[in-house]
Design a protein around this motif. Structure first.
Motif, PDB file in Angstrom:
ATOM      1  N   THR A 140       0.820  -1.225   0.000  1.00 29.81           N
ATOM      2  CA  THR A 140       0.000   0.000   0.000  1.00 29.81           C
ATOM      3  C   THR A 140       0.844   1.261   0.000  1.00 29.81           C
ATOM      4  OG1 THR A 140      -0.120   0.120   2.423  1.00 29.81           O
ATOM      5  CG2 THR A 140      -1.766  -1.226   1.306  1.00 29.81           C
ATOM      6  N   SER A 141       2.146   1.108   0.190  1.00 28.20           N
ATOM      7  CA  SER A 141       3.013   2.283   0.307  1.00 28.20           C
ATOM      8  C   SER A 141       3.897   2.422  -0.927  1.00 28.20           C
ATOM      9  CB  SER A 141       3.903   2.165   1.550  1.00 28.20           C
ATOM     10  OG  SER A 141       4.848   3.206   1.604  1.00 28.20           O
ATOM     11  N   ASP A 142       4.047   3.645  -1.402  1.00 33.11           N
ATOM     12  CA  ASP A 142       4.915   3.923  -2.540  1.00 33.11           C
ATOM     13  C   ASP A 142       6.279   4.442  -2.106  1.00 33.11           C
ATOM     14  OD1 ASP A 142       2.866   3.264  -4.312  1.00 33.11           O
ATOM     15  OD2 ASP A 142       2.037   5.292  -4.239  1.00 33.11           O
TER      16      ASP A 142
ATOM     17  N   PRO B 130      -8.590  -6.855  -0.700  1.00 29.79           N
ATOM     18  CA  PRO B 130      -7.863  -7.149  -1.928  1.00 29.79           C
ATOM     19  C   PRO B 130      -6.379  -6.825  -1.897  1.00 29.79           C
ATOM     20  CG  PRO B 130      -9.018  -5.076  -2.176  1.00 29.79           C
ATOM     21  CD  PRO B 130      -9.370  -5.603  -0.816  1.00 29.79           C
ATOM     22  N   VAL B 131      -5.962  -5.938  -0.992  1.00 29.34           N
ATOM     23  CA  VAL B 131      -4.568  -5.509  -0.959  1.00 29.34           C
ATOM     24  C   VAL B 131      -3.895  -6.155   0.242  1.00 29.34           C
ATOM     25  CG1 VAL B 131      -3.003  -3.544  -0.835  1.00 29.34           C
ATOM     26  CG2 VAL B 131      -5.187  -3.320  -2.040  1.00 29.34           C
ATOM     27  N   PRO B 132      -2.998  -7.116   0.014  1.00 31.22           N
ATOM     28  CA  PRO B 132      -2.401  -7.846   1.143  1.00 31.22           C
ATOM     29  C   PRO B 132      -1.427  -6.998   1.930  1.00 31.22           C
ATOM     30  CG  PRO B 132      -1.383  -8.521  -0.921  1.00 31.22           C
ATOM     31  CD  PRO B 132      -2.507  -7.601  -1.284  1.00 31.22           C
TER      32      PRO B 132
ATOM     33  N   ILE C 104      -5.935 -18.271   3.101  1.00 29.92           N
ATOM     34  CA  ILE C 104      -4.600 -18.078   3.656  1.00 29.92           C
ATOM     35  C   ILE C 104      -4.247 -16.604   3.625  1.00 29.92           C
ATOM     36  CG2 ILE C 104      -2.176 -18.701   3.473  1.00 29.92           C
ATOM     37  CD1 ILE C 104      -3.051 -21.119   1.822  1.00 29.92           C
ATOM     38  N   LYS C 105      -4.036 -16.028   4.773  1.00 30.37           N
ATOM     39  CA  LYS C 105      -3.571 -14.646   4.822  1.00 30.37           C
ATOM     40  C   LYS C 105      -2.101 -14.619   4.413  1.00 30.37           C
ATOM     41  CE  LYS C 105      -7.254 -12.556   6.041  1.00 30.37           C
ATOM     42  NZ  LYS C 105      -7.911 -11.663   5.068  1.00 30.37           N
ATOM     43  N   CYS C 106      -1.742 -13.591   3.655  1.00 31.34           N
ATOM     44  CA  CYS C 106      -0.378 -13.543   3.126  1.00 31.34           C
ATOM     45  C   CYS C 106       0.658 -13.448   4.238  1.00 31.34           C
ATOM     46  CB  CYS C 106      -0.242 -12.374   2.168  1.00 31.34           C
ATOM     47  SG  CYS C 106       1.318 -12.349   1.283  1.00 31.34           S
ATOM     48  N   ARG C 107       0.308 -12.848   5.356  1.00 34.32           N
ATOM     49  CA  ARG C 107       1.315 -12.661   6.391  1.00 34.32           C
ATOM     50  C   ARG C 107       0.656 -12.510   7.751  1.00 34.32           C
ATOM     51  NH1 ARG C 107       6.087 -11.348   8.168  1.00 34.32           N
ATOM     52  NH2 ARG C 107       6.306  -9.548   9.500  1.00 34.32           N
ATOM     53  N   THR C 108       1.298 -13.074   8.757  1.00 34.55           N
ATOM     54  CA  THR C 108       0.806 -12.971  10.120  1.00 34.55           C
ATOM     55  C   THR C 108       1.292 -11.668  10.744  1.00 34.55           C
ATOM     56  OG1 THR C 108       0.907 -15.370  10.325  1.00 34.55           O
ATOM     57  CG2 THR C 108       0.750 -14.099  12.354  1.00 34.55           C
TER      58      THR C 108
END
Length: 903
Positions: A210-212, A609-611, A747-751
């Protein structure tokens, strides 16, 4: 490697799961008891090696192959029948087993890293390093969410294993990046290079899509080793400051061209990421281990963190205790030792070497009690519990039956010529598999796909007559009961999907209607067209609710977010507008979104939608396409305050740009539910299927004329496309692609680290732990991860005003949550009840979940099993009904009680 068992007399541990580690290795330890020379390694150097939790040994070599060796009692290590794995063009530089043992990653000088299904030896995914430069090292994050690769050009690539896409590439090292290591809680990544430089990275910064902003290391250490760093590893134990629970200490070991091993302390003071704070991290030298007489090539901590194993150019392998004492020296190689690995329970050590008169792997018994006849793993006598799942997942079960084949191509099932007397302008599936088309001959037609032979048959009461000019758009309501169609004649009709009867006709517009779409719940219908307006209708009483005005040219398309909170409309004037779904106010106007005008838009159906976002916000992804040959994906973010979205601070930016079409892009559609893929059609006579997360074009589907429309079936197994030459095409999507979208939803991409938990995360956790009766109290108190970490159980329960029973249950869960955060789940007992051990990892479970086969597994282990492309039961090898799982709270409580008693 076949799962094996320890002899009863060997008090060996099971990875960090539960029984004690073996007694300290003795100097001059008995390598002869289980020293195994793998005779097939007489041609090429052994460059890398790793163990699985059940003693399978994986090796890589300069002969371009990866070999897998299983322990066979009576024979020792025997190469598996499907070994070697061939996929690299040059020397294999690194092999690593995934944390739960389902996958294998291999890296090579050829610039690729390959992800394999370890059990089947099947290639899952190939990753290409930036510029194709040689890869020297690859590492899995301990939570299995990402793989990191690095090599000769210094670049470090971060790969999302759930969506199989490149998240980020960082260019910080100027030398060859030769080593990578994660802290055991997956919070930090350490990278090291040939120019003596160490860098520490906050993993959440690396994976944040989410960060550029540029990603910078949070700690640096120059001149770490004279002449460069060869290897880095981090001890598996974490300690916490007695006075400040937000301060953690990690122990790191490094080796290089010097003959010493250096020990470092990484100190981290955590602050919540969602509060835009930055963790404070420092790296301090604490000790050095001297004993080797030449460069130390590889170092590995054992799973409990009590020993460090090292290999060197001096032909020796050494084992060190926490105090830096060399407790064993293993000599048996005649040439340089390149690599070393230690089994999870510290029972075995493997070392690989190079040189004209060696080129072998030696496997060492650290207890002195094993022989080649020994059994290494006890079979688990699991009792099958009654499944809580009903067998209503037949579509998913059917997918799983076909998902493990190697057929990854899109197949054309049927091309139907001349189904109408005009171009196919639009198409739509409902959840019963009925396909509707609208065409230039003024008719709406409905088809049924026959499951037995995938033939397309027109339904008896088709076509539907009611328009006097070409039909521009058709769409089923989400529940499949209603069908809407609109036309150049200015009319919009609503039909009964089951019978084809016309339910209603909306008041006629003086100009053509280009689009009609239902809201997610089917209560509303939006129509828009040549009059430059969009109208919101009540679909039950056909009353006009609102008119959306502001576009300066014809409105070409419209779409609702999956929760109905936002409506998007697009125009041939190259702009699109976002409107609030309740008040119909304009919230954003995006001018010049596509050069020469926008043709179509669609919202992703995924509400997350944005992991890997740390900010408490609601995100949406909008796809648009236009006459500039591009498909663009826009990320729309609304911050949450008190659980409610705040439209005043809405943010929108382009997230992905999909390039490949050679003409105007006419239609764009996300796949249903998780929306992992998106389809676009264009005047270049192609339909393209794209990965939403990698922006990679997965498939190009060629047609005979301009492709005007596309639609996915509800289970994502079929794709329909329509053309201007009056043809309708039906495509069968690959089962791996289809089923991966199902698995990605689970499955969540990251805990998240506990410190980063928002109040919303705490609420989800309470519900998962069957503590729904304290949710309201937690919401009112704004309980978040920082409070869970810094306050005592008594303070938290008192502040929430809980009764005695609630206090006891919540206090226990908080205590175990904190211990899990520090990876504390060990026991002193050598007799762990077999039902407490995961049948995949053979380790004591932290989050036991019951799957549709009725067996219970560690959650991360079964998720990784699915990620590896396996959709069968790990125990029975039968096809699973579905990939659903539920938390086994009864077993989890029993495990906690057992471990509490151990203390």
């Amino acid at each position: 490697m076949e799962a094996a068992a320890h002899p009863e007399s060997i008090p060996a541990g099971r990875g960090g799961g539960g029984v004690p580690t073996p007694p300290p290795p003795r100097a001059g330890c008995r390598k002869s008891a289980i020293k195994t020379r793998l005779s097939r390694w007489d041609r090429s150097d052994v460059t890398t090696c790793d163990f699985t939790s059940d003693y399978t040994l994986v090796t890589g070599s300069s002969d371009k192959t990866v070999r897998i060796w299983d322990w066979v009692p009576g024979s020792g290590y025997v190469e598996r029948s499907d070994s070697p794995l061939r996929g690299h063009k040059y020397q294999v530089t690194c092999v690593r087993i995934s944390p739960q043992g389902a996958m294998l990653a291999s890296a090579s000088v050829d610039g690729t890293a390959i992800l394999w299904n370890l059990q089947l030896g099947v290639k899952l995914y190939t990753m290409v390093q930036v510029n194709g430069d040689a890869i020297r090292v690859c590492r899995f994050a301990p939570d299995s969410s990402i793989l990191v690769t690095a090599g000769d050009n210094g670049a470090v690539c971060i790969w999302d294993l759930v969506h199989r896409s490149l998240i980020r590439t960082i260019f910080e090292h100027e030398g060859t990046t030769q080593s990578l290591a994660f802290t055991p809680d997956s919070q930090y990544l350490i990278s090291a290079c040939s120019l003596e430089v160490l860098r520490v990275w906050y993993v959440q910064d690396l994976v944040d899509t989410t960060s550029d902003t540029a990603c910078n290391p949070i700690a640096k250490c120059d001149n770490a080793h004279d002449l460069g760093v060869f290897c880095v590893d981090v001890n598996k134990t974490i300690s916490v400051d007695e006075n400040d629970p937000l301060i953690k200490y990690y122990t790191m070991a490094t080796s290089g061209n010097s003959n010493e091993i250096k020990i470092w302390t990484i100190t981290s003071k955590s602050t919540p990421k969602y509060k835009s704070a930055t963790n404070e991290v420092s790296v301090d030298f604490s000790d050095s281990y001297d004993g080797h007489t030449s460069s130390v090539t590889c170092i590995r901590y054992n799973n409990s963190g009590s020993y460090l194993v090292s290999s060197s150019l001096d032909k020796l392998v050494k084992i060190w205790d926490r105090e830096g004492n060399c407790v064993a020296t293993l000599g048996g190689h005649n040439r340089y030792v390149n690599c070393v690995a230690i089994s999870k329970d510290s029972l075995l050590v493997a070392s690989g070497s190079t040189g004209s008169n060696d080129k072998l792997i030696l496997v060492w018994d650290l207890t002195g009690s094993l022989t080649t006849d020994s059994e290494l793993v006890k079979p688990l006598r699991l009792s099958q519990t009654v499944s809580k799942f009903v067998t209503d997942g037949i579509p998913e079960m059917q997918l799983m039956r076909n998902a493990e084949n190697n057929d990854n191509d899109v197949k054309m099932l049927e091309k139907i010529d001349d189904i109408s007397d005009g171009a196919i302008n639009c198409c739509s599936f409902n959840n019963s598999g009925v396909l509707a088309t609208g065409s230039g001959d003024k008719l709406v037609r409905l088809f049924k796909v026959v499951e037995e032979n995938n033939n397309v048959e027109e339904i008896s009461w088709s076509p539907l007559e009611g328009h006097t000019y070409p039909v521009n758009y058709v769409e089923f309501s989400r529940d499949g009961t209603k069908l809407a169609s609109c036309s150049l004649d200015g009319c919009t009709n609503i039909w009964e999907a089951e019978t084809g009867d016309k339910i209603a006709t909306l008041p006629e517009n003086s100009l053509g209607i280009k689009v009609c779409r239902f809201s997610p719940n089917g209560d509303l219908l939006i129509t828009a067209g040549d009059d430059e307006k969009a109208t919101i209708w009540d679909s039950s009483n056909i009353a006009a609710i609102a008119t959306l005005e502001g576009h300066l040219d014809a409105v070409t398309s419209a779409s609702f977010t999956p929760d109905g909170a936002i409506i998007a409309t697009t125009s041939t004037n190259a702009d699109f507008r976002l409107w609030k779904g309740d008040t119909y106010e304009t919230i954003i106007v995006k001018e010049d979104a596509h050069d020469y005008g926008i043709q179509s838009c669609d919202f992703s159906q995924n509400l997350d939608p944005v992991p890997n976002s740390m900010v408490d916000e609601q995100c949406y992804v909008l796809g648009t396409c236009g006459n500039d040959s591009l498909v663009k994906l826009w990320r729309i973010s609304l911050p949450k305050k008190g659980g409610e979205v705040n439209f005043d601070d809405i943010d929108m930016k382009i997230w992905r740009s999909l390039q490949g079409h050679g003409g105007n892009v006419i239609c764009v559609r996300f796949s249903p539910d998780v929306s992992e893929i998106i389809c676009s059609t264009a005047t270049d006579r192609q339909a393209r299927i794209w990965s939403v997360y990698s922006a990679e074009c997965l498939y190009v589907l060629d047609h005979d004329s301009i492709v005007t429309a596309c639609a996915f079936s509800s289970d994502c197994s079929l794709l329909a496309t329509g053309c201007i030459d009056k043809t309708l095409w039906l495509w069968k999507l690959p089962q791996q692609l289809v089923f991966r979208t199902i698995v990605a939803n689970k499955i969540k991409c990251r805990t998240k680290a506990l410190i980063d938990w928002t109040n919303g995360d705490v609420i989800k956790w309470l519900k998962n732990m069957d503590l729904g009766d304290v949710v309201v109290n937690a919401q009112n108190a704004s309980l978040d991860g920082q409070k869970l970490l810094t306050l005592s159980e008594e303070q938290i329960c008192s502040g929430l005003d809980l009764n005695e029973d609630q206090t006891e249950r919540l206090g226990k869960e908080i205590r175990w949550l904190k211990q899990d955060e520090l990876q504390i789940s060990k026991t002193k007992s050598s007799e762990i009840p077999h039902e407490f051990l995961c049948p995949i990892t053979h380790e004591i479970m932290r989050e036991p979940v019951t799957c549709s086969d009725g067996f219970t597994y560690e959650k991360n282990a079964i998720c990784e099993w699915f990620m590896s492309g396996k959709y069968t039961s790990p125990l029975t090898n039968e096809n699973l009904i579905n990939t659903e799982y539920t938390y086994n709270q009864e077993l989890r409580n029993a495990i906690h009680s057992f471990l509490d008693n151990e203390e």
